[in-house]
Motif scaffolding. Structure first.
Motif, PDB file in Angstrom:
ATOM      1  N   SER A  24       0.904  -1.135   0.197  1.00  0.00           N
ATOM      2  CA  SER A  24       0.034   0.107  -0.001  1.00  0.00           C
ATOM      3  C   SER A  24       0.943   1.334   0.226  1.00  0.00           C
ATOM      4  O   SER A  24       0.470   2.300  -0.674  1.00  0.00           O
ATOM      5  N   ALA A  25       1.900   1.238   0.722  1.00  0.00           N
ATOM      6  CA  ALA A  25       2.878   2.293   0.964  1.00  0.00           C
ATOM      7  C   ALA A  25       3.572   2.674  -0.735  1.00  0.00           C
ATOM      8  O   ALA A  25       3.838   3.781  -1.065  1.00  0.00           O
ATOM      9  N   LEU A  26       3.943   1.541  -1.152  1.00  0.00           N
ATOM     10  CA  LEU A  26       4.890   1.573  -2.466  1.00  0.00           C
ATOM     11  C   LEU A  26       3.760   2.174  -3.407  1.00  0.00           C
ATOM     12  O   LEU A  26       4.023   2.846  -4.367  1.00  0.00           O
ATOM     13  N   SER A  27       2.662   1.553  -3.235  1.00  0.00           N
ATOM     14  CA  SER A  27       1.511   2.091  -4.209  1.00  0.00           C
ATOM     15  C   SER A  27       1.180   3.687  -4.109  1.00  0.00           C
ATOM     16  O   SER A  27       1.263   4.448  -5.192  1.00  0.00           O
ATOM     17  N   TRP A  28       1.380   4.096  -2.775  1.00  0.00           N
ATOM     18  CA  TRP A  28       1.124   5.388  -2.666  1.00  0.00           C
ATOM     19  C   TRP A  28       2.339   6.386  -3.094  1.00  0.00           C
ATOM     20  O   TRP A  28       2.026   7.431  -3.856  1.00  0.00           O
ATOM     21  N   GLN A  29       3.654   5.776  -3.241  1.00  0.00           N
ATOM     22  CA  GLN A  29       4.605   6.548  -3.695  1.00  0.00           C
ATOM     23  C   GLN A  29       4.511   6.752  -5.108  1.00  0.00           C
ATOM     24  O   GLN A  29       4.956   7.690  -5.787  1.00  0.00           O
ATOM     25  N   GLN A  30       4.181   5.581  -5.733  1.00  0.00           N
ATOM     26  CA  GLN A  30       4.039   5.562  -7.225  1.00  0.00           C
ATOM     27  C   GLN A  30       2.827   6.245  -7.865  1.00  0.00           C
ATOM     28  O   GLN A  30       2.553   6.690  -9.171  1.00  0.00           O
ATOM     29  N   ALA A  31       1.840   6.698  -6.918  1.00  0.00           N
ATOM     30  CA  ALA A  31       0.693   7.251  -7.469  1.00  0.00           C
ATOM     31  C   ALA A  31       1.021   8.779  -7.902  1.00  0.00           C
ATOM     32  O   ALA A  31       0.042   9.205  -8.719  1.00  0.00           O
ATOM     33  N   ALA A  32       2.057   9.354  -7.429  1.00  0.00           N
ATOM     34  CA  ALA A  32       2.308  10.730  -7.929  1.00  0.00           C
ATOM     35  C   ALA A  32       3.765  11.101  -7.906  1.00  0.00           C
ATOM     36  O   ALA A  32       4.709  10.585  -7.012  1.00  0.00           O
ATOM     37  N   ASP A  33       4.225  12.077  -8.885  1.00  0.00           N
ATOM     38  CA  ASP A  33       5.674  12.108  -8.904  1.00  0.00           C
ATOM     39  C   ASP A  33       6.032  12.959  -7.500  1.00  0.00           C
ATOM     40  O   ASP A  33       7.411  13.178  -7.424  1.00  0.00           O
ATOM     41  N   ASN A  34       5.370  13.647  -6.959  1.00  0.00           N
ATOM     42  CA  ASN A  34       5.618  14.284  -5.721  1.00  0.00           C
ATOM     43  C   ASN A  34       5.482  13.665  -4.320  1.00  0.00           C
ATOM     44  O   ASN A  34       5.540  14.024  -3.287  1.00  0.00           O
ATOM     45  N   HIS A  35       5.286  12.163  -4.299  1.00  0.00           N
ATOM     46  CA  HIS A  35       5.513  11.197  -3.280  1.00  0.00           C
ATOM     47  C   HIS A  35       6.794  10.779  -3.264  1.00  0.00           C
ATOM     48  O   HIS A  35       7.230  10.045  -4.213  1.00  0.00           O
ATOM     49  N   TYR A  36       7.359  10.808  -2.076  1.00  0.00           N
ATOM     50  CA  TYR A  36       8.544  10.066  -1.592  1.00  0.00           C
ATOM     51  C   TYR A  36       8.602   9.399  -0.269  1.00  0.00           C
ATOM     52  O   TYR A  36       7.924   9.667   0.513  1.00  0.00           O
ATOM     53  N   ILE A  37       9.557   8.339  -0.314  1.00  0.00           N
ATOM     54  CA  ILE A  37       9.647   7.592   0.861  1.00  0.00           C
ATOM     55  C   ILE A  37      11.090   7.718   1.126  1.00  0.00           C
ATOM     56  O   ILE A  37      12.018   6.983   0.325  1.00  0.00           O
ATOM     57  N   LEU A  38      11.499   8.101   2.302  1.00  0.00           N
ATOM     58  CA  LEU A  38      12.883   8.365   2.841  1.00  0.00           C
ATOM     59  C   LEU A  38      13.277   7.382   3.871  1.00  0.00           C
ATOM     60  O   LEU A  38      12.400   7.400   4.850  1.00  0.00           O
ATOM     61  N   THR A  39      14.547   6.414   3.813  1.00  0.00           N
ATOM     62  CA  THR A  39      14.922   5.936   4.784  1.00  0.00           C
ATOM     63  C   THR A  39      15.992   6.525   5.250  1.00  0.00           C
ATOM     64  O   THR A  39      16.605   7.445   4.774  1.00  0.00           O
ATOM     65  N   LEU A  40      16.583   6.049   6.588  1.00  0.00           N
ATOM     66  CA  LEU A  40      17.711   6.818   7.212  1.00  0.00           C
ATOM     67  C   LEU A  40      18.997   6.906   6.491  1.00  0.00           C
ATOM     68  O   LEU A  40      19.743   7.691   6.517  1.00  0.00           O
ATOM     69  N   ASP A  41      19.037   5.984   5.523  1.00  0.00           N
ATOM     70  CA  ASP A  41      20.374   5.834   4.571  1.00  0.00           C
ATOM     71  C   ASP A  41      20.058   6.668   3.175  1.00  0.00           C
ATOM     72  O   ASP A  41      21.110   6.808   2.582  1.00  0.00           O
ATOM     73  N   ASP A  42      19.036   7.369   3.110  1.00  0.00           N
ATOM     74  CA  ASP A  42      18.739   7.901   1.943  1.00  0.00           C
ATOM     75  C   ASP A  42      19.579   9.312   2.087  1.00  0.00           C
ATOM     76  O   ASP A  42      19.436  10.038   2.975  1.00  0.00           O
ATOM     77  N   PRO A  43      20.213   9.768   1.062  1.00  0.00           N
ATOM     78  CA  PRO A  43      20.844  11.263   1.156  1.00  0.00           C
ATOM     79  C   PRO A  43      20.055  12.237   1.032  1.00  0.00           C
ATOM     80  O   PRO A  43      20.468  13.308   1.474  1.00  0.00           O
ATOM     81  N   ASP A  44      18.728  12.008   0.952  1.00  0.00           N
ATOM     82  CA  ASP A  44      17.577  13.098   1.098  1.00  0.00           C
ATOM     83  C   ASP A  44      17.051  13.118   2.234  1.00  0.00           C
ATOM     84  O   ASP A  44      16.298  14.055   2.559  1.00  0.00           O
TER      85      ASP A  44
END
Length: 339
Positions: A37-57
């Protein structure tokens, strides 16, 4: 990473995931429907992002607190997370004076090139966000719900506009409804994203004081606006001032206290994103500065003229703002002084 890859890592290589050690010691029983469900949310729009602790952003300042969220969901302009920020919090049942003060200070702060962080609650939070929206500034709303859940509902218009002036941020998975225990928990993210926290109006038992205490625990600055001693709306602010918080009358009172941490924040951005500092002492980022005119220059024009990547342009333009070379205006930037 797709769902199957994540499933394999959770089952066979949990140590490779950015999870707390305490969690790794437990028996992991992942809810893959939730992950999907979370990955579907991320893919639903270009301005949706999921960031983990090791992500440079992943925001550097947030990563430094003792208990940073393992994962954050972001909806809006991702680059807003790179800007140094000041949190503004206060009463949900704010007085008209409190609302006006929050609005004015937020407008001043964002006009100086800083982002404003708040919780999108009624009262002081909403006034601070609205000031950034009205003045074409940057703001981050940290929710106690999922990023797709608008709470309170009266702030739907603010919620929609924030995504074009900053970002909606939450550690709670999409679809998470309002739950009382989540709001104090999200306060550490508000203070953790910020160089300092300003309390505009708060009673002695206000949740804003939790945010202020968390900011102190995180080694950040705390500021407070004094109020009428005969009324009860500012008792919490007065207690903070007695305990050493800095009294604030204007944005300059805040900025002068956070300059050192802001400079450190910019240095860390350069390091993490491999930005080379220009050696010329009197003319920072000369080619970029040459792209900005004395009349409004859009960010698209700056990018095209300078030939630099937009992330690099945004980070260097921020430093030019802080050094007084340019200013943010509706529609872009203007140059303030000659080289």
């Amino acid at each position: 990473m797709d769902v199957e890859e994540l499933r394999q890592m959770l089952e066979h290589e949990p140590d490779a995931l950015p999870l707390p050690e305490s969690l790794l010691k437990r028996s992991l029983t992942p809810d893959f429907s939730r992950v999907e469900s979370a990955l579907s949310w991320q893919q639903a729009a270009d301005n949706h992002y999921i960031l983990t602790l090791d992500d440079p952003d992943y925001p550097y300042l947030l990563k430094q607190i003792i208990d940073p969220p393992t994962i954050i969901f972001v909806k809006g302009e991702l680059h807003t997370l790179k800007f140094p920020a000041i949190a503004i919090v206060g009463s949900r049942a704010a007085s008209q004076t409190g609302l006006q003060i929050a609005y004015r200070l937020a407008a001043e702060i964002t006009g100086l090139g800083f982002a404003v962080v708040s919780g999108m609650a009624a009262g002081i939070d909403g006034s601070a966000h609205q000031a950034c929206i009205d003045n074409d500034g940057r703001t981050l709303a940290v929710l106690g719900t999922g990023t797709d859940v608008i709470y309170p509902r009266r702030h739907r218009a603010i919620y929609e506009k924030i995504q074009h002036h900053g970002a909606i941020v939450s550690e709670f998975w999409p679809g998470t409804k309002p739950f009382a225990g989540n709001f104090p928990k999200r306060n550490r993210v508000i203070s953790g994203l910020s160089l300092g926290t300003l309390v505009v109006e708060a009673r002695r038992k206000s949740g804003s004081l939790i945010t202020a205490k968390l900011a102190l625990d995180q080694g950040r600055e705390v500021f407070a606006v004094p109020g009428n001693i005969l009324a009860g709306q500012s008792q919490g602010c007065h207690d903070l001032l007695k305990d050493g918080a800095k009294l604030v009358e204007n944005a300059a009172d805040i900025i002068e206290e956070v300059t050192a941490l802001s400079d450190f924040h910019l240095e860390e951005l350069r390091r993490r994103h491999h930005i080379e500092e220009v050696k010329a002492v009197n003319l920072p980022f000369a080619s970029l500065l040459a792209s900005v005119g004395y009349e409004t220059t859009t960010i698209d024009d700056v990018v095209e003229h300078s030939g630099k990547a937009i992330d690099l342009v945004l980070e260097q333009m921020l430093e030019l703002e802080l050094q007084g070379w340019v200013a943010v205006v509706p529609g872009g930037y203007i140059r303030l002084k000659r080289s």
